[in-house]
Design an enzyme around this catalytic site. Structure first.
Site, PDB file in Angstrom:
ATOM      1  CB  SER A 671      26.292 -41.139  28.564  1.00 57.84           C
ATOM      2  OG  SER A 671      25.551 -42.282  28.908  1.00 57.84           O
ATOM      3  CG  ASP A 744      19.507 -39.273  32.521  1.00 61.43           C
ATOM      4  OD1 ASP A 744      19.107 -40.231  31.818  1.00 61.43           O
ATOM      5  OD2 ASP A 744      20.677 -38.857  32.472  1.00 61.43           O
ATOM      6  CG  HIS A 778      21.076 -39.803  28.689  1.00 61.52           C
ATOM      7  ND1 HIS A 778      21.731 -39.861  29.898  1.00 61.52           N
ATOM      8  CD2 HIS A 778      21.924 -40.357  27.783  1.00 61.52           C
ATOM      9  CE1 HIS A 778      22.918 -40.430  29.736  1.00 61.52           C
ATOM     10  NE2 HIS A 778      23.060 -40.723  28.468  1.00 61.52           N
TER      11      HIS A 778
END
Length: 802
Positions: A671, A744, A778
């Site tokens: 991330s 995601d 994610h």
């Protein structure tokens, strides 16, 4: 010679795949890693407030691709399974056991459904039962677990609706529940088959609306229709015999909460119009209070659509917000209203006003207090004592006050005023206990209350319990952990008179287990659980916290791992892997504080590089990467420069110990850590390679702020462009592995970010490999994907570091 030819062959094949589409099946990592990945997850632990019973919860170590391969609707910020009306990302439990804490025997719960898929465990007010959902073939079922008999049974066949969260609310009598159910005659439209009746038209009326980038928003009239269908529910009253009675007819019910005395219930509903710019949490809503029989008492709140909001993390909606029941009184609501129109840019004496409003709401609300900073919550105690908090992000200020609720409008007394990122000065969290209504309130004995702190210090971590005198506001230390080779996390005080507390103790090689601690006799502890270390194969790896400085004097730290049996005298030069995640600070002192503890249990998982200590690498895990902006300077003004300072300092520190070949250093992150990795490879020559997972690389695609950046693109274009690896793709010449989940769901990290960045790098001739993991959000959860990811990373690191 043979080995050299083999190396170049592997390298050539791997490099060739960087420039070609590759058809590849799922792979598994080498045995050293696979042995750690394929472990049996120990159970989770739930305890009642009196610590009489322990509920052991079990779940699979990983999900499967088949678990992810389900019908899914993505609407208004939600991802739901329309067949079962529950979040499509939920993690199910598959077994429950009960243990009386005074006994050692665990009792298998009888009567559980076949192939359980359990979620939303909800204690009854007296904690004699737990309601839960089971996702069956025909929908979401309501089940009850009787703790004493360790028996579960299904009590309703009415399909529940958990699309907006927990569908279960207990009445105070412990015999009845309110549940949200799937509406009768629900019908969805297939957006792939529906022909539009016209174009999609959006209009701006000139109002400034700086909304961040959100995933899964509504896009058209079909989405609006389907969103209304999946969120519209009926509320039924169900008793333990399974008798069902309609409580409230169809509406888009969002939250249900009973008053502490059980006489009233507040229900929140979503209203129209919907929005294509913001998720459902900012749609219009109403809150109404009903009697426990379902009769309307009063509509207590109405909020308009919040598409237009002031800029900044301290911006809030206008109107009543944070409305909830006061936990120390029978039936009194509390709510907050902004005095600055929700705009942090306005200069005002007070930011928020806090009001109380007593049922049946036939008199005006009473002003309780005003806050200088943004309201951050109240912990209720009794009629004379409550703890008030306010905060301000720009200065990282958190203030705690003593409030006398019996004197509305009186000036609260300041207890502490601190930078909430300054962990060394953290006084701890106030201890609570259940009151006569079964609600958690401040634990107060006379004029004494209690604080439980994590106990971070420059010398290490030593959790503590303090007594706070509410008259003098002075603290005295009741207990402090003295372990130097373990961590003792203090959860709660279980008996104030006897002086016992529930703690959890762990070490680098001892799995966390629960104990009762006698606070007055420090040597006296009673072990409650005996969970074994599932990662025995790495119990002999070397683990230590190292501390070092970057060039501007900021103190940094990280957890260093060396392979088992590594000879620190011979100091073989190892390749080094650094895993990190940047954090923003407003002062160097807080940025330089360390929460690393070498005694934390070593729990390898796909989200770090720790696995590779078994493959002959040195690993610096969770390396500190602070980004600091003091005074009027914003942290991101020098983001790239500070990344490089952090990386240089980390490499220098491990190199100084003599353990590594600094020409063979890799970096990685997930991330915002992926964003960090791409910037480091772009703007420095410190690394031989990097692994970037599920990142965002073009900040013009998040133009109204990202991470902790409050400025928009047009206010700071040079910052956005400088920080965007995509804008500097021509500079990136270092091998990089890019991975991303195909689905995601994180705001700002659309899968498109990785796909477009890869295309730019490939077009410019950079050595890069992209792996898109099917069905993943994610965070990655499917075992097939996780094993393949670890294989990809191992192949990549063996090629470019070994």
């Amino acid at each position: 010679m043979t080995q050299r030819i083999l190396f170049f062959t592997v390298s050539f094949l791997f490099s060739f795949s960087l420039f070609a589409q590759e058809n590849i099946s799922f792979q598994k990592p080498p045995k050293e890693i696979l042995d750690l990945v394929e472990y049996e997850r120990p159970p989770g632990v739930l305890m009642d407030s009196d610590k009489n019973y322990m509920i052991l919860t079990y779940r699979n170590t990983y999900k499967s691709l088949d678990d992810l391969n389900q019908e899914e609707l993505r609407l208004g910020g939600l991802r739901i399974n329309p067949d079962h009306h529950i979040s499509s990302t939920i993690t199910y439990l598959n077994n429950l056991k009960v243990r009386k804490i005074s006994d050692k025997n665990e009792i298998q719960v009888k009567g559980l459904p076949e192939n359980p898929r359990i979620a939303y465990l909800t204690w009854s007010p007296d904690e004699s039962k737990i309601a839960f959902t089971n996702t069956g073939k025909n929908g979401l079922e309501l089940w009850i677990l009787d703790i004493k008999s360790a028996t579960a049974k299904k009590i309703s066949t009415q399909p529940l609706n958990a699309n907006l969260g927990n569908p279960i609310t207990w009445f105070s009598d412990n015999q009845n529940l309110l549940v949200t159910t799937v509406q009768d005659n629900l019908k969805l439209i297939d957006p792939e088959k529906e022909l539009p009746e016209g174009p999609i038209v959006s209009v701006s009326d000139g109002s400034v609306s700086q909304n961040r980038t959100y995933q899964d928003l509504l896009k058209n009239k079909t989405d609006e229709y389907n969103f209304e269908q999946i969120t519209t529910t009926q509320i039924y009253k169900v008793n333990l015999n399974g008798d069902v009675k309609l409580f409230k007819d169809k509406a888009m019910y969002r939250n249900i909460s009973f008053s502490p005395d059980g006489e009233y219930v507040m229900i929140s509903t979503i209203q129209k119009p919907f929005s294509y710019l913001v998720p459902f949490s900012r749609f219009p809503s109403e809150q109404s209070v009903y009697t426990s029989e379902g009769n309307l008492v009063k509509q207590v709140n109405q909020l308009d659509l919040a598409e237009v909001m002031p800029k900044g993390f301290m911006a809030v909606r206008q109107g009543k917000r944070s409305m909830y029941w006061r936990s120390d009184l029978p039936s009194t609501l509390v709510y907050v209203e902004a005095l600055d129109e929700g705009d942090p840019a306005k200069e005002v004496e007070f930011r928020d006003a806090v009001y109380t409003w007593k049922a049946p709401f036939d008199s005006a609300p009473k002003l309780l207090t005003k806050t200088v900073q943004r309201f951050a919550g109240i912990q209720w105690g009794n009629e004379n004592y409550a703890i008030l908090m306010d905060q301000w992000y720009d200065t990282r200020s958190l203030r705690t006050y003593l409030l006398n609720p019996s004197q509305p409008g009186s000036q609260p007394k300041l207890i502490s005023d601190r930078n909430y990122q300054d962990i060394y000065s953290d006084p701890g969290s106030f201890e609570t206990r259940k009151n006569e209504f079964g609600r958690y309130v401040l634990a107060i004995d006379g004029t004494t209350t209690y604080l439980i702190g994590e106990g971070y210090t420059p010398e290490g971590q030593f959790p503590f319990i303090d007594k706070l005198d509410l008259k003098t506001l002075k603290t005295t230390r009741w207990y402090q952990s003295t372990y130097k080779d373990k961590i003792e996390n203090i959860f709660t005080i279980t008996d104030f008179k006897k002086g016992t507390a529930l703690v959890r103790i762990e070490s680098a090689t001892d799995y966390p287990n629960y104990y009762f601690r006698n606070l007055n006799r420090k040597e006296s502890i009673t072990q409650l659980t005996d969970f074994k270390n599932p990662f025995e194969s790495i119990k002999d790896v070397h683990k230590e916290v190292i501390k070092y400085q970057r060039k501007d004097g900021v103190e940094l730290s990280g957890t260093l791992y060396l392979p088992a049996g590594y000879d620190k005298k011979k100091k073989e030069k190892l390749p080094l892997l650094i895993w990190a995640y940047p954090s923003e600070y407003k002062d160097k002192n807080s940025a330089g504080q360390s929460s690393h503890n070498p005694n934390e249990f070593t729990f390898p998982y796909y989200g770090s590089f720790v696995y590779w200590v078994t493959r002959g690498y040195a690993v610096l895990d969770d390396a500190a990467f602070p980004i600091i902006g003091e005074g009027d300077t914003e942290p991101n003004d020098t983001f790239v420069e500070q990344l490089i300072w952090n990386a240089e300092a980390a490499i220098d520190a491990v190199d100084k110990l003599g353990y590594i070949d600094r020409k063979r250093v890799g970096v990685g992150g997930h991330s915002y850590g992926a964003f960090m990795t791409a910037n480091l490879l772009t703007h420095s020559d410190l690394f031989a390679c990097g692994i970037a997972r599920s990142g965002a690389y073009n900040r013009t695609l998040t133009p109204f702020g990202f991470q902790r950046e409050q400025r928009n693109y047009w206010e700071a274009p040079e910052v956005y462009n400088r920080m965007s690896p995509f804008m500097n793709a021509e500079k990136m010449k270092t091998p990089m592995l890019l991975t991303h989940g195909e689905a995601d769901n994180n705001p700002g990290t659309f899968t498109l970010q990785t796909e477009r960045y890869f295309q730019a790098l490939k077009g410019l001739g950079a050595p890069v490999r992209m792996v898109i993991l099917p069905k993943e959000s994610h965070g990655y959860v499917a075992k097939e994907n996780i094993l393949h990811l670890l294989w990809e990373q191992d192949q990549f690191l063996e090629t470019y570091l070994k």
